[in-house]
Design a protein around this motif. Structure first.
Motif, PDB file in Angstrom:
ATOM      1  N   ASP A   1      33.295  48.196 101.184  1.00 18.06           N
ATOM      2  CA  ASP A   1      33.688  49.567 101.510  1.00 18.06           C
ATOM      3  C   ASP A   1      35.098  49.692 102.066  1.00 18.06           C
ATOM      4  N   THR A   2      35.824  48.594 102.161  1.00 15.97           N
ATOM      5  CA  THR A   2      37.197  48.643 102.645  1.00 15.97           C
ATOM      6  C   THR A   2      38.122  48.029 101.599  1.00 15.97           C
ATOM      7  N   LYS A   3      39.396  48.143 101.848  1.00 15.92           N
ATOM      8  CA  LYS A   3      40.405  47.590 100.933  1.00 15.92           C
ATOM      9  C   LYS A   3      40.821  46.175 101.306  1.00 15.92           C
ATOM     10  N   VAL A   4      40.043  45.526 102.180  1.00 16.21           N
ATOM     11  CA  VAL A   4      40.403  44.173 102.616  1.00 16.21           C
ATOM     12  C   VAL A   4      40.452  43.220 101.435  1.00 16.21           C
ATOM     13  N   GLY A   5      39.430  43.288 100.600  1.00 17.39           N
ATOM     14  CA  GLY A   5      39.377  42.399  99.440  1.00 17.39           C
ATOM     15  C   GLY A   5      39.334  43.141  98.130  1.00 17.39           C
ATOM     16  N   GLY A   6      39.966  44.311  98.078  1.00 14.81           N
ATOM     17  CA  GLY A   6      39.971  45.087  96.850  1.00 14.81           C
ATOM     18  C   GLY A   6      38.779  45.999  96.679  1.00 14.81           C
ATOM     19  N   GLY A   7      37.958  46.158  97.719  1.00 16.00           N
ATOM     20  CA  GLY A   7      36.806  47.041  97.634  1.00 16.00           C
ATOM     21  C   GLY A   7      35.760  46.514  96.671  1.00 16.00           C
ATOM     22  N   SER A   8      35.049  47.443  96.048  1.00 12.37           N
ATOM     23  CA  SER A   8      33.995  47.054  95.108  1.00 12.37           C
ATOM     24  C   SER A   8      34.539  46.443  93.822  1.00 12.37           C
ATOM     25  N   ASP A   9      35.831  46.608  93.553  1.00  9.25           N
ATOM     26  CA  ASP A   9      36.433  46.036  92.345  1.00  9.25           C
ATOM     27  C   ASP A   9      36.709  44.548  92.468  1.00  9.25           C
ATOM     28  N   GLY A  10      36.756  44.040  93.693  1.00 12.65           N
ATOM     29  CA  GLY A  10      37.015  42.621  93.879  1.00 12.65           C
ATOM     30  C   GLY A  10      38.490  42.287  93.880  1.00 12.65           C
ATOM     31  N   ILE A  11      38.786  41.011  93.812  1.00  9.42           N
ATOM     32  CA  ILE A  11      40.163  40.526  93.883  1.00  9.42           C
ATOM     33  C   ILE A  11      40.303  39.303  92.989  1.00  9.42           C
ATOM     34  N   TYR A  12      41.484  39.122  92.429  1.00  6.93           N
ATOM     35  CA  TYR A  12      41.750  38.006  91.525  1.00  6.93           C
ATOM     36  C   TYR A  12      42.428  36.857  92.271  1.00  6.93           C
ATOM     37  N   LEU A  13      42.167  35.661  91.783  1.00  6.36           N
ATOM     38  CA  LEU A  13      42.876  34.461  92.220  1.00  6.36           C
ATOM     39  C   LEU A  13      43.642  33.947  90.997  1.00  6.36           C
ATOM     40  N   TYR A  14      44.978  34.024  91.049  1.00  2.00           N
ATOM     41  CA  TYR A  14      45.789  33.774  89.858  1.00  2.00           C
ATOM     42  C   TYR A  14      46.063  32.295  89.620  1.00  2.00           C
ATOM     43  N   PHE A  15      46.172  31.515  90.689  1.00  3.65           N
ATOM     44  CA  PHE A  15      46.486  30.085  90.548  1.00  3.65           C
ATOM     45  C   PHE A  15      45.515  29.270  91.394  1.00  3.65           C
ATOM     46  N   ARG A  16      45.041  28.202  90.823  1.00  5.46           N
ATOM     47  CA  ARG A  16      44.259  27.263  91.619  1.00  5.46           C
ATOM     48  C   ARG A  16      45.187  26.489  92.542  1.00  5.46           C
TER      49      ARG A  16
ATOM     50  N   ALA B   1      31.128  25.758  98.852  1.00  5.02           N
ATOM     51  CA  ALA B   1      30.630  26.183  97.540  1.00  5.02           C
ATOM     52  C   ALA B   1      31.288  27.489  97.104  1.00  5.02           C
ATOM     53  N   GLY B   2      31.451  28.430  98.037  1.00  4.53           N
ATOM     54  CA  GLY B   2      32.115  29.681  97.688  1.00  4.53           C
ATOM     55  C   GLY B   2      33.572  29.485  97.325  1.00  4.53           C
ATOM     56  N   PHE B   3      34.240  28.578  98.013  1.00  2.00           N
ATOM     57  CA  PHE B   3      35.630  28.251  97.706  1.00  2.00           C
ATOM     58  C   PHE B   3      35.753  27.720  96.278  1.00  2.00           C
ATOM     59  N   LEU B   4      34.871  26.809  95.901  1.00  2.00           N
ATOM     60  CA  LEU B   4      34.896  26.255  94.549  1.00  2.00           C
ATOM     61  C   LEU B   4      34.538  27.306  93.508  1.00  2.00           C
ATOM     62  N   PHE B   5      33.640  28.224  93.864  1.00  2.00           N
ATOM     63  CA  PHE B   5      33.262  29.288  92.935  1.00  2.00           C
ATOM     64  C   PHE B   5      34.445  30.202  92.646  1.00  2.00           C
ATOM     65  N   ALA B   6      35.249  30.494  93.673  1.00  2.00           N
ATOM     66  CA  ALA B   6      36.443  31.324  93.467  1.00  2.00           C
ATOM     67  C   ALA B   6      37.447  30.610  92.575  1.00  2.00           C
ATOM     68  N   LEU B   7      37.597  29.300  92.756  1.00  2.00           N
ATOM     69  CA  LEU B   7      38.514  28.540  91.909  1.00  2.00           C
ATOM     70  C   LEU B   7      38.009  28.456  90.475  1.00  2.00           C
ATOM     71  N   LYS B   8      36.713  28.441  90.288  1.00  3.97           N
ATOM     72  CA  LYS B   8      36.144  28.340  88.947  1.00  3.97           C
ATOM     73  C   LYS B   8      36.400  29.611  88.144  1.00  3.97           C
ATOM     74  N   ASP B   9      36.048  30.770  88.706  1.00  5.32           N
ATOM     75  CA  ASP B   9      36.134  32.019  87.967  1.00  5.32           C
ATOM     76  C   ASP B   9      37.481  32.714  88.118  1.00  5.32           C
ATOM     77  N   GLY B  10      38.182  32.448  89.232  1.00  8.62           N
ATOM     78  CA  GLY B  10      39.437  33.153  89.487  1.00  8.62           C
ATOM     79  C   GLY B  10      39.234  34.620  89.816  1.00  8.62           C
ATOM     80  N   PHE B  11      38.028  34.986  90.217  1.00 11.04           N
ATOM     81  CA  PHE B  11      37.709  36.379  90.507  1.00 11.04           C
ATOM     82  C   PHE B  11      36.591  36.409  91.541  1.00 11.04           C
ATOM     83  N   VAL B  12      36.739  37.263  92.552  1.00 10.34           N
ATOM     84  CA  VAL B  12      35.784  37.344  93.654  1.00 10.34           C
ATOM     85  C   VAL B  12      35.371  38.799  93.833  1.00 10.34           C
ATOM     86  N   THR B  13      34.074  39.041  93.961  1.00  7.37           N
ATOM     87  CA  THR B  13      33.545  40.382  94.196  1.00  7.37           C
ATOM     88  C   THR B  13      32.641  40.374  95.422  1.00  7.37           C
ATOM     89  N   PRO B  14      32.374  41.534  96.016  1.00 10.28           N
ATOM     90  CA  PRO B  14      31.473  41.577  97.174  1.00 10.28           C
ATOM     91  C   PRO B  14      30.049  41.148  96.858  1.00 10.28           C
TER      92      PRO B  14
END
Length: 388
Positions: free
Chosen positions: A125-140, A221-234
């Motif tokens: 519900d906030t813009k901390v991590g892009g809200g419900s749209d999530g946020i991208y990780l561009y580089f590992r 595990a969450g850190f590795l999941f973000a590196l795998k997909d390059g995309f994080v959602t709430p």
């Protein structure tokens, strides 16, 4: 078999690196990441007897820290990005665990769920991590030592073995922890916390430490999941994610670390199976229904989990060999009633037998003694006799 399970599992996962299929490689990476996640929860559920429905909060925090602290123009350094993700989840675990561990049973479950939902709505519900749209990780992130890079995580094969190494280290660390005095104390708390307190143990620090360690591993595990997909959602912090990893632990068996890994492999493969349109066609859209039926069947038929299946088979074979009428083994024909046999009291020792005999003798002699006492009281005592 239990000792060979880690080696066999890790070797089988390593073989997938050369499968030549991006789909199977990605599926194996997903299995390994969720296996780390399940192992972190197994420390709480199987180690300390703490059933948590908020474990996904730490999984999501690790993923969001990796995405938020990574620059958009270049790769971050793994030297500080990974510790930052682990410390953020550990800090949240210290705060929430200090409060949640004041409760027990279903109240602990509800409090952990509430804290996880709080973290979920912070990112949703906030813009901390892009809200419900999530946020991208561009580089590992990269691991550099004075300009020299030992391995490049942007390479698919390198990243695969990096995740495999994290799984092996997590598994080995928890195995050593279970064999340590700390692990023995956790086992005692799980079995009987009141007795541990009576023995002089302060159980609260042990449970809080286990809670923080489990949260830290979940953030890995969450850190590795973000590196795998390059995309994080709430949705990574949602209670469904906590329920999913709890199912993995229950399906595999809560009594062992290998059970958590087996449960992860089973549940992930069942999800992929029931979502396959090549097998189920349009019915694959309703994959939740057959998945739920399969989970109910496995839990009902395997009360000790999949890892406990060999022990369950051995018990049934032993029952058959002994000729015991176990209903779980095979139906037994009705047996004609047998005349009752007088029970024989077990003799624990010679002293107890002597005591029992003395008590019986005293009981049988009691009426004659009372009769003699009445006869003596009916006449006057002669000289030399005591007065009755």
């Amino acid at each position: 078999m239990q000792k060979l399970l880690p080696v066999v599992t890790l070797l089988a996962l390593a073989a997938f690196a050369w499968s030549g299929s991006d789909y199977y490689t990605g599926l194996a990476i997903k299995v390994m990441i969720y296996a780390i996640f399940a192992l972190s929860l197994q420390l709480l559920v199987g180690g300390a007897g703490l059933v948590s429905l908020g474990h996904a909060a730490f999984f999501g925090i690790g993923a969001y820290v990796a995405a938020l602290l990574s620059p958009e123009s270049e790769a971050a350094s793994l030297w500080w990005l990974l510790p930052a993700a682990l410390l953020a989840a550990a800090a949240y675990a210290v705060v929430t665990g200090a409060l949640a561990l004041r409760t027990r049973g279903v109240y602990f479950i509800m409090v952990t769920l509430a804290f996880a939902q709080m973290a979920y709505y912070v990112f949703h519900d906030t813009k901390v991590g892009g809200g419900s749209d999530g946020i991208y990780l561009y580089f590992r992130p990269e691991l550099a030592l004075g300009g020299w890079t030992p391995f490049d995580l942007s390479n698919a094969t390198t990243f695969y073995f990096f995740v495999l190494a994290c799984l092996a280290l997590t598994w080995g660390f928890l195995a050593l922890l279970r064999r340590s005095p700390f692990g023995a104390a956790l086992a005692g708390i799980r079995i009987n916390e009141q007795r541990m307190r009576a023995a002089g143990y302060s159980t609260y620090p042990y449970k809080l430490t286990a809670y923080v360690v489990g949260a830290t591993l979940a953030s890995l595990a969450g850190f590795l999941f973000a590196l795998k997909d390059g995309f994080v959602t709430p949705e990574l912090l949602a209670w469904e994610q906590s329920g999913l990893v709890l199912l993995m632990v229950i399906l595999g068996g809560m009594a062992s670390l290998g059970g958590a890994v087996i449960g992860t492999v089973t549940l992930v493969l069942m999800q992929e199976l029931f979502q396959s349109q090549a097998l189920f066609g349009d019915y694959a859209r309703h994959w939740h229904l057959p998945l739920g039926v399969a989970i109910i069947a496995l839990v009902a038929l395997l009360p000790n989990g999949i890892a406990g299946l060999p022990a369950q088979w051995r018990q049934r074979r032993a029952a058959r060999g002994a000729g015991l009428p176990a209903a779980a083994v095979a139906p037994v024909a009705p047996v004609a009633p047998v005349a009752p046999v007088a029970p024989v009291a077990p003799v624990a020792s010679a002293a107890s037998a002597a005591s029992a005999a003395a008590a019986t003798s005293a009981t049988s002699a009691a009426p004659s003694t009372r009769a003699q006492a009445r006869a003596t009281a009916a006449r006057l005592p002669i000289q030399g006799e005591p007065h009755v």
